[in-house]
Design an enzyme around this catalytic site. Structure first.
Site, PDB file in Angstrom:
ATOM      1  N   GLN A   1       4.463  -3.967  14.589  1.00 26.59           N
ATOM      2  CA  GLN A   1       4.150  -4.168  13.383  1.00 26.59           C
ATOM      3  C   GLN A   1       5.081  -4.701  12.264  1.00 26.59           C
ATOM      4  O   GLN A   1       6.462  -4.462  12.324  1.00 26.59           O
ATOM      5  CB  GLN A   1       3.570  -2.889  12.917  1.00 26.59           C
ATOM      6  CG  GLN A   1       3.088  -2.689  11.357  1.00 26.59           C
ATOM      7  CD  GLN A   1       1.458  -3.389  11.511  1.00 26.59           C
ATOM      8  OE1 GLN A   1       0.992  -3.301  12.350  1.00 26.59           O
ATOM      9  NE2 GLN A   1       1.611  -4.360  10.453  1.00 26.59           N
TER      10      GLN A   1
ATOM     11  N   ASP B   1      -0.691 -10.377  19.519  1.00 26.05           N
ATOM     12  CA  ASP B   1      -0.760 -10.764  18.132  1.00 26.05           C
ATOM     13  C   ASP B   1      -0.750 -12.345  18.114  1.00 26.05           C
ATOM     14  O   ASP B   1      -1.381 -13.074  17.230  1.00 26.05           O
ATOM     15  CB  ASP B   1       0.478 -10.495  17.377  1.00 26.05           C
ATOM     16  CG  ASP B   1       0.198  -9.159  16.601  1.00 26.05           C
ATOM     17  OD1 ASP B   1      -1.226  -9.027  16.195  1.00 26.05           O
ATOM     18  OD2 ASP B   1       1.073  -8.486  16.102  1.00 26.05           O
TER      19      ASP B   1
ATOM     20  N   LYS C   1      -5.454   0.236  13.281  1.00 29.85           N
ATOM     21  CA  LYS C   1      -5.360  -0.328  14.696  1.00 29.85           C
ATOM     22  C   LYS C   1      -5.622   0.838  15.982  1.00 29.85           C
ATOM     23  O   LYS C   1      -6.252   0.627  16.782  1.00 29.85           O
ATOM     24  CB  LYS C   1      -4.108  -1.122  14.846  1.00 29.85           C
ATOM     25  CG  LYS C   1      -3.974  -2.282  14.133  1.00 29.85           C
ATOM     26  CD  LYS C   1      -2.621  -3.029  14.075  1.00 29.85           C
ATOM     27  CE  LYS C   1      -2.646  -4.218  13.196  1.00 29.85           C
ATOM     28  NZ  LYS C   1      -1.372  -4.668  13.009  1.00 29.85           N
TER      29      LYS C   1
END
Ligand code: NDP
Length: 284
Positions: free
Chosen positions: A97, A120, A53
């Protein structure tokens, strides 16, 4: 013989286009779009995802703020950090995460991220936006990427029968909703579904998001179907593989995504797209 959908190449093209947009943003607002990436602990798979990422941010021209926190980080520390980042006008997107270490409750912590920075797309507000067909919301990255991969085949989703195997909040449910948005007739299967193959064989579009190697074999796939394999597993030789028995399904299907190189790179490209979308809204 089916065609392999090259997710890596499609993601590369999208990221190239985004580069111009991030450069324009930086010129207009005197700073790059900025994504905060929080990782707690040392989970090796998570470390790889986070690294990918951050690399994508560099490639696209997004500033990444990396917070690598020790395994024993207390919830109160994370709560304060999320609060600080929510209030920071120069932070456009926040990502925690997953999975978190067992002493931290993702169900309590993720909702603390401002829905405007929830790149997200996991917050109730953003999931609600998807349900209500409100395109201003930030939608979940993997499902967004899956829709783009299906569209890349040139097939018209409208009217097709799409079967989704898996009903998680992160993949199965949102991708089913996006397929519905695109006018597919949608069936959702899960671990309690009886005779799974009876459903998958009816699929013009088959999306498999389970996490079980070779769950889907050639006899479970309709001739010419578009098969999207979301699963990430390690086989007996330690190699990455999906949920679909790629070798046997390839000759029968119309299109199939490989693992690796299919859904994974598109998920990251969509994260970049969501960060850019959040940044544009943040400066309005
Ligand atoms: P979850 O574990 O949250 O969900 C798995 C789903 O599969 C559940 O709904 C479960 O059903 C269902 N399931 C389990 N066993 C069966 C079975 N035998 N038949 C039918 N359905 C079954 O996983 P995620 O949705 O988060 O992820 C799925 C896979 O995709 C994983 O391998 C993950 O690593 C991968 N992934 C890949 C991403 C990428 O970018 N490439 C991004 C996100 C995930 P039930 O609800 O009944 O338990």
């Amino acid at each position: 013989m089916g065609k392999v959908i090259d997710g890596k190449a499609i993601a590369g093209v999208l990221q190239e286009k985004m580069k111009a947009q991030t450069a324009y943003f930086s010129m207009q607002f005197g700073r790059k779009p900025s994504l905060a990436v929080i990782m707690v602990g040392e989970d090796p798979a998570s470390a790889v995802y986070v690294r990918n990422k951050i690399r994508a941010c560099e490639a696209v021209g997004i500033n990444s703020q990396s917070y690598k926190l020790p395994q024993d980080t207390e919830a109160s520390y994370l709560i304060d950090l999320i609060d600080k980042l929510n209030k920071d006008s120069a932070t456009d997107g926040i990502l925690v995460q997953l999975p978190l270490p067992s002493h931290l409750d993702a169900k309590k912590l993720i909702p603390l991220i401002s829905s405007k920075k929830d790149v997200d797309g996991f917050s109730a507000k953003n999931i609600g936006a998807l349900m209500l067909d409100d395109r201003t919301g930030l939608y979940s990255c993997t499902p967004l990427g899956i829709i783009q991969l299906i569209k890349s085949t040139g097939i018209n989703i409208a009217g097709k029968h799409a079967v989704v195997v898996g009903r998680s909040n992160e993949v199965g449910k949102p991708v089913a909703m996006m397929l519905l948005q695109n006018h597919a007739t949608v069936t959702i299967c899960h671990s309690k579904t009886e005779s799974l193959g009876d459903y998958t064989r009816m699929a013009d579009i088959l999306v498999v998001a389970v996490g079980k190697e070779k769950l889907i074999t050639a006899d479970m796939v309709k001739e010419g179907a578009v098969v999207i394999d979301v699963g990430i597993n390690r086989n007996a030789e330690g190699k990455l593989c999906g949920d679909v028995d790629f070798e046997s399904v390839l000759p029968k299907c119309g299109f199939i995504t490989p693992v690796p190189g299919g859904v994974g790179p598109m998920t990251i490209a969509m994260l970049m797209a969501n960060t850019l979308k959040a940044a544009k809204r943040n400066v309005q």
